[in-house]
Enzyme design. Structure first.
Site, PDB file in Angstrom:
ATOM      1  N   HIS A  19     -44.834  64.104 -31.283  1.00 54.19           N
ATOM      2  CA  HIS A  19     -44.277  64.186 -32.646  1.00 54.19           C
ATOM      3  C   HIS A  19     -42.752  64.301 -32.597  1.00 54.19           C
ATOM      4  O   HIS A  19     -42.047  63.655 -33.376  1.00 54.19           O
ATOM      5  CB  HIS A  19     -44.840  65.408 -33.392  1.00 54.19           C
ATOM      6  N   LYS A  43     -60.582  70.442 -43.780  1.00 54.99           N
ATOM      7  CA  LYS A  43     -60.556  70.198 -42.339  1.00 54.99           C
ATOM      8  C   LYS A  43     -60.268  71.510 -41.600  1.00 54.99           C
ATOM      9  O   LYS A  43     -59.255  72.172 -41.876  1.00 54.99           O
ATOM     10  CB  LYS A  43     -59.443  69.166 -42.053  1.00 54.99           C
ATOM     11  N   ARG A  92     -49.950  54.881 -31.013  1.00 54.75           N
ATOM     12  CA  ARG A  92     -49.979  55.125 -29.571  1.00 54.75           C
ATOM     13  C   ARG A  92     -50.778  54.067 -28.830  1.00 54.75           C
ATOM     14  O   ARG A  92     -50.430  53.658 -27.751  1.00 54.75           O
ATOM     15  CB  ARG A  92     -50.596  56.500 -29.285  1.00 54.75           C
ATOM     16  N   SER A 130     -52.641  65.919 -30.762  1.00 50.99           N
ATOM     17  CA  SER A 130     -52.905  67.334 -31.055  1.00 50.99           C
ATOM     18  C   SER A 130     -54.313  67.710 -30.608  1.00 50.99           C
ATOM     19  O   SER A 130     -54.545  68.818 -30.122  1.00 50.99           O
ATOM     20  CB  SER A 130     -52.745  67.596 -32.554  1.00 50.99           C
TER      21      SER A 130
HETATM   22  O1  PNS Z   1     -52.088  63.579 -38.377  1.00 52.00           O
HETATM   23  P1  PNS Z   1     -53.145  62.913 -39.199  1.00 52.00           P
HETATM   24  O2  PNS Z   1     -54.295  63.874 -39.437  1.00 52.00           O
HETATM   25  O3  PNS Z   1     -53.608  61.605 -38.600  1.00 52.00           O
HETATM   26  O4  PNS Z   1     -52.485  62.576 -40.644  1.00 52.00           O
HETATM   27  C1  PNS Z   1     -53.243  61.982 -41.667  1.00 52.00           C
HETATM   28  C2  PNS Z   1     -52.468  61.961 -43.002  1.00 52.00           C
HETATM   29  C3  PNS Z   1     -52.029  63.365 -43.384  1.00 52.00           C
HETATM   30  C4  PNS Z   1     -51.263  61.069 -42.856  1.00 52.00           C
HETATM   31  C5  PNS Z   1     -53.428  61.363 -44.083  1.00 52.00           C
HETATM   32  O5  PNS Z   1     -54.649  62.028 -44.022  1.00 52.00           O
HETATM   33  C6  PNS Z   1     -52.872  61.468 -45.496  1.00 52.00           C
HETATM   34  O6  PNS Z   1     -51.874  60.874 -45.822  1.00 52.00           O
HETATM   35  N1  PNS Z   1     -53.560  62.245 -46.349  1.00 52.00           N
HETATM   36  C7  PNS Z   1     -53.150  62.457 -47.734  1.00 52.00           C
HETATM   37  C8  PNS Z   1     -54.168  61.852 -48.707  1.00 52.00           C
HETATM   38  C9  PNS Z   1     -53.856  60.414 -49.004  1.00 52.00           C
HETATM   39  O7  PNS Z   1     -52.784  60.063 -49.453  1.00 52.00           O
HETATM   40  N2  PNS Z   1     -54.860  59.533 -48.771  1.00 52.00           N
HETATM   41  C10 PNS Z   1     -54.719  58.110 -49.066  1.00 52.00           C
HETATM   42  C11 PNS Z   1     -54.183  57.310 -47.898  1.00 52.00           C
HETATM   43  S1  PNS Z   1     -55.497  56.746 -46.919  1.00 52.00           S
END
Ligand code: PNS
Length: 162
Positions: A19, A43, A92, A130
């Site tokens: 990150h 979660k 990645r 993570s």
């Molecule tokens: O680190 P992660 O868990 O892969 O991040 C995921 C994240 C936070 C980027 C994604 O879950 C997110 O943007 N959630 C917010 C809800 C949202 O906007 N959903 C619509 C897009 S698919």
């Protein structure tokens, strides 16, 4: 010139050197980055959102271009509130692609003027996630090349016996 600002969203549970690497790369492309932790009550997480915010604030204390926030609801709504023109995500491996592609296209449908930028982490961080960090921490493995020192300290407090 208007400020170029992007949001770098994620769970950051916990923040890793991958990150950090991505933020440094992102800052070469935009003036400001909003590192945004999703508040997701559905979660299960190792660290609370407040702990993750503290760790991220520690990691980026010397980076004036970085602001750390949390959000809930849709990412595109948060990005608009923060006046961001882009979403930054790390890619990645091919295994990341399908999920990232789906998310980027959904975000574009919801907010056509918000671009998603994908950056690749440095080669030595390419396998770091993570999830892997949590697993190695759980079994007491060496994490020194995977997370910043302040995150390492927090992990040792979570897993004192390992
Ligand atoms: O680190 P992660 O868990 O892969 O991040 C995921 C994240 C936070 C980027 C994604 O879950 C997110 O943007 N959630 C917010 C809800 C949202 O906007 N959903 C619509 C897009 S698919």
């Amino acid at each position: 010139m208007p400020t170029r600002r992007a949001v770098y969203p994620g769970s950051f549970d916990p923040p890793t050197l991958g990150h950090i690497d991505l933020v440094e790369r992102g800052l070469l492309m935009v003036d400001e980055l909003v590192v945004a932790v999703l508040r997701n009550p559905d979660k299960a997480s190792l660290f609370t959102v407040e702990e993750r915010l503290e760790m991220l604030n520690d990691c980026f204390a010397d980076q004036p271009g970085v602001r750390v926030e949390s959000f809930d609801g849709l990412l595109v709504d948060f990005a608009k509130r923060m006046d961001c023109q882009a979403i930054l995500r790390g890619l990645r491996a091919v295994s990341d692609f399908e999920y990232e592609f789906q998310m980027a296209l959904m975000n574009r449908r919801l907010a056509p003027d918000l671009e998603t930028l994908f950056l690749m982490p440095s080669e030595d961080q390419v396998f770091v996630s993570s999830r892997i960090v949590r697993e190695v921490a759980h079994f007491g493995g060496d994490l020194t090349s995977l997370v910043p020192d302040r995150v390492l300290d927090r992990l040792k407090l979570k897993f004192p016996q390992s």
